[in-house]
Design a protein around this motif. Sequence first.
Motif, PDB file in Angstrom:
ATOM      1  N   HIS A   1       0.829  -1.215   0.000  1.00 13.27           N
ATOM      2  CA  HIS A   1       0.000   0.000   0.000  1.00 13.27           C
ATOM      3  C   HIS A   1       0.862   1.263   0.000  1.00 13.27           C
ATOM      4  N   GLN A   2       1.920   1.252   0.754  1.00 13.45           N
ATOM      5  CA  GLN A   2       2.819   2.406   0.754  1.00 13.45           C
ATOM      6  C   GLN A   2       3.511   2.548  -0.595  1.00 13.45           C
ATOM      7  N   ALA A   3       3.911   1.420  -1.185  1.00  9.66           N
ATOM      8  CA  ALA A   3       4.551   1.455  -2.500  1.00  9.66           C
ATOM      9  C   ALA A   3       3.598   2.008  -3.553  1.00  9.66           C
ATOM     10  N   GLU A   4       2.324   1.622  -3.479  1.00  7.95           N
ATOM     11  CA  GLU A   4       1.328   2.150  -4.418  1.00  7.95           C
ATOM     12  C   GLU A   4       1.147   3.652  -4.234  1.00  7.95           C
ATOM     13  N   ASP A   5       1.102   4.098  -2.979  1.00  7.76           N
ATOM     14  CA  ASP A   5       0.975   5.537  -2.703  1.00  7.76           C
ATOM     15  C   ASP A   5       2.154   6.317  -3.273  1.00  7.76           C
ATOM     16  N   ILE A   6       3.346   5.785  -3.094  1.00  9.15           N
ATOM     17  CA  ILE A   6       4.547   6.441  -3.615  1.00  9.15           C
ATOM     18  C   ILE A   6       4.505   6.480  -5.138  1.00  9.15           C
ATOM     19  N   MET A   7       4.075   5.383  -5.746  1.00  9.52           N
ATOM     20  CA  MET A   7       4.000   5.333  -7.198  1.00  9.52           C
ATOM     21  C   MET A   7       3.010   6.367  -7.732  1.00  9.52           C
ATOM     22  N   ILE A   8       1.861   6.481  -7.108  1.00 10.01           N
ATOM     23  CA  ILE A   8       0.853   7.444  -7.559  1.00 10.01           C
ATOM     24  C   ILE A   8       1.361   8.875  -7.368  1.00 10.01           C
ATOM     25  N   THR A   9       1.986   9.136  -6.229  1.00  5.75           N
ATOM     26  CA  THR A   9       2.575  10.460  -5.995  1.00  5.75           C
ATOM     27  C   THR A   9       3.650  10.757  -7.037  1.00  5.75           C
ATOM     28  N   SER A  10       4.434   9.741  -7.362  1.00  6.63           N
ATOM     29  CA  SER A  10       5.491   9.911  -8.356  1.00  6.63           C
ATOM     30  C   SER A  10       4.913  10.193  -9.735  1.00  6.63           C
ATOM     31  N   PHE A  11       3.824   9.520 -10.090  1.00  8.40           N
ATOM     32  CA  PHE A  11       3.205   9.791 -11.385  1.00  8.40           C
ATOM     33  C   PHE A  11       2.637  11.211 -11.435  1.00  8.40           C
ATOM     34  N   MET A  12       2.177  11.711 -10.310  1.00  6.26           N
ATOM     35  CA  MET A  12       1.731  13.110 -10.281  1.00  6.26           C
ATOM     36  C   MET A  12       2.915  14.028 -10.583  1.00  6.26           C
ATOM     37  N   LYS A  13       4.073  13.711 -10.019  1.00 10.66           N
ATOM     38  CA  LYS A  13       5.284  14.493 -10.314  1.00 10.66           C
ATOM     39  C   LYS A  13       5.676  14.348 -11.783  1.00 10.66           C
ATOM     40  N   VAL A  14       5.538  13.136 -12.313  1.00  9.90           N
ATOM     41  CA  VAL A  14       5.857  12.908 -13.728  1.00  9.90           C
ATOM     42  C   VAL A  14       5.008  13.828 -14.597  1.00  9.90           C
ATOM     43  N   PHE A  15       3.699  13.859 -14.338  1.00  9.13           N
ATOM     44  CA  PHE A  15       2.813  14.645 -15.197  1.00  9.13           C
ATOM     45  C   PHE A  15       2.990  16.144 -15.001  1.00  9.13           C
ATOM     46  N   THR A  16       3.338  16.573 -13.796  1.00  9.01           N
ATOM     47  CA  THR A  16       3.563  18.010 -13.593  1.00  9.01           C
ATOM     48  C   THR A  16       4.929  18.447 -14.113  1.00  9.01           C
ATOM     49  N   SER A  17       5.874  17.510 -14.228  1.00  8.94           N
ATOM     50  CA  SER A  17       7.227  17.841 -14.686  1.00  8.94           C
ATOM     51  C   SER A  17       7.474  17.427 -16.131  1.00  8.94           C
ATOM     52  N   LEU A  18       6.468  16.941 -16.797  1.00 12.72           N
ATOM     53  CA  LEU A  18       6.632  16.409 -18.142  1.00 12.72           C
ATOM     54  C   LEU A  18       7.222  17.419 -19.113  1.00 12.72           C
ATOM     55  N   LYS A  19       6.903  18.673 -18.923  1.00 10.86           N
ATOM     56  CA  LYS A  19       7.433  19.715 -19.819  1.00 10.86           C
ATOM     57  C   LYS A  19       8.945  19.853 -19.690  1.00 10.86           C
ATOM     58  N   ASN A  20       9.531  19.327 -18.605  1.00 11.28           N
ATOM     59  CA  ASN A  20      10.971  19.395 -18.395  1.00 11.28           C
ATOM     60  C   ASN A  20      11.733  18.232 -19.034  1.00 11.28           C
ATOM     61  N   PHE A  21      11.004  17.220 -19.514  1.00 10.12           N
ATOM     62  CA  PHE A  21      11.662  16.081 -20.159  1.00 10.12           C
ATOM     63  C   PHE A  21      12.211  16.540 -21.502  1.00 10.12           C
ATOM     64  N   GLN A  22      13.510  16.320 -21.725  1.00 12.88           N
ATOM     65  CA  GLN A  22      14.186  16.882 -22.895  1.00 12.88           C
ATOM     66  C   GLN A  22      14.434  15.876 -24.013  1.00 12.88           C
ATOM     67  N   HIS A  23      13.955  14.659 -23.902  1.00 14.69           N
ATOM     68  CA  HIS A  23      14.103  13.628 -24.936  1.00 14.69           C
ATOM     69  C   HIS A  23      15.565  13.280 -25.202  1.00 14.69           C
ATOM     70  N   ASN A  24      16.450  13.509 -24.240  1.00 14.58           N
ATOM     71  CA  ASN A  24      17.855  13.154 -24.409  1.00 14.58           C
ATOM     72  C   ASN A  24      18.090  11.675 -24.133  1.00 14.58           C
ATOM     73  N   GLY A  25      17.418  11.158 -23.142  1.00 12.71           N
ATOM     74  CA  GLY A  25      17.568   9.752 -22.780  1.00 12.71           C
ATOM     75  C   GLY A  25      16.239   9.049 -22.896  1.00 12.71           C
ATOM     76  N   SER A  26      16.161   7.920 -22.268  1.00  8.66           N
ATOM     77  CA  SER A  26      14.943   7.125 -22.312  1.00  8.66           C
ATOM     78  C   SER A  26      13.863   7.737 -21.414  1.00  8.66           C
ATOM     79  N   PHE A  27      12.644   7.750 -21.915  1.00 14.34           N
ATOM     80  CA  PHE A  27      11.511   8.261 -21.149  1.00 14.34           C
ATOM     81  C   PHE A  27      11.258   7.370 -19.935  1.00 14.34           C
ATOM     82  N   GLU A  28      11.365   6.067 -20.133  1.00 11.75           N
ATOM     83  CA  GLU A  28      11.176   5.138 -19.018  1.00 11.75           C
ATOM     84  C   GLU A  28      12.227   5.356 -17.936  1.00 11.75           C
ATOM     85  N   GLY A  29      13.457   5.603 -18.334  1.00 12.25           N
ATOM     86  CA  GLY A  29      14.520   5.880 -17.369  1.00 12.25           C
ATOM     87  C   GLY A  29      14.264   7.145 -16.588  1.00 12.25           C
TER      88      GLY A  29
END
Length: 97
Positions: free
Chosen positions: A48-76
Motif C-alpha cells: 500500500h505504501q509502495a502504491e501511494d509512492i508510485m501514484i505520488t510519483s506519477f503526479m510528479k511525472v505529469f507536472t514535470s513532463l514539460k521538463n523532459f528533454q528527450h535526451n535519454g529514455s523516457f522510461e529511465g
Amino acid sequence: MKVINLHQEEKEMIQLAIDNNRPAQQHIYSRFSQKMLSICRVYVKDLHQAEDIMITSFMKVFTSLKNFQHNGSFEGWIRRIMVNECISFLRAHRKVS
C-alpha cells in the motif's frame, strides 16, 4: 520495407500529456505503472505504501513532463522520479535508534 519510428509516437504521446490530454496521460500510466510499482516495491516492502509512492510519483511525472528533454529514455526518466520518491519516503520514515 516500412520503418516505424517508435520514438516519434512516444514524443507525440508526451506532448499530448503535457497539454493535459487525459487519454494520453492514462496511456502513459497504463504503459509504465506495473514496472514502476515493482521498482517501488524494491525500496518499500509494504504494497500500500509502495502504491501511494508510485501514484505520488506519477503526479510528479505529469507536472514535470514539460521538463523532459528527450535526451535519454523516457522510461529511465520516470524510473529516476520513482526511485527519488522512494528514497525521500524512506528518509522521512527512518527509524531513529
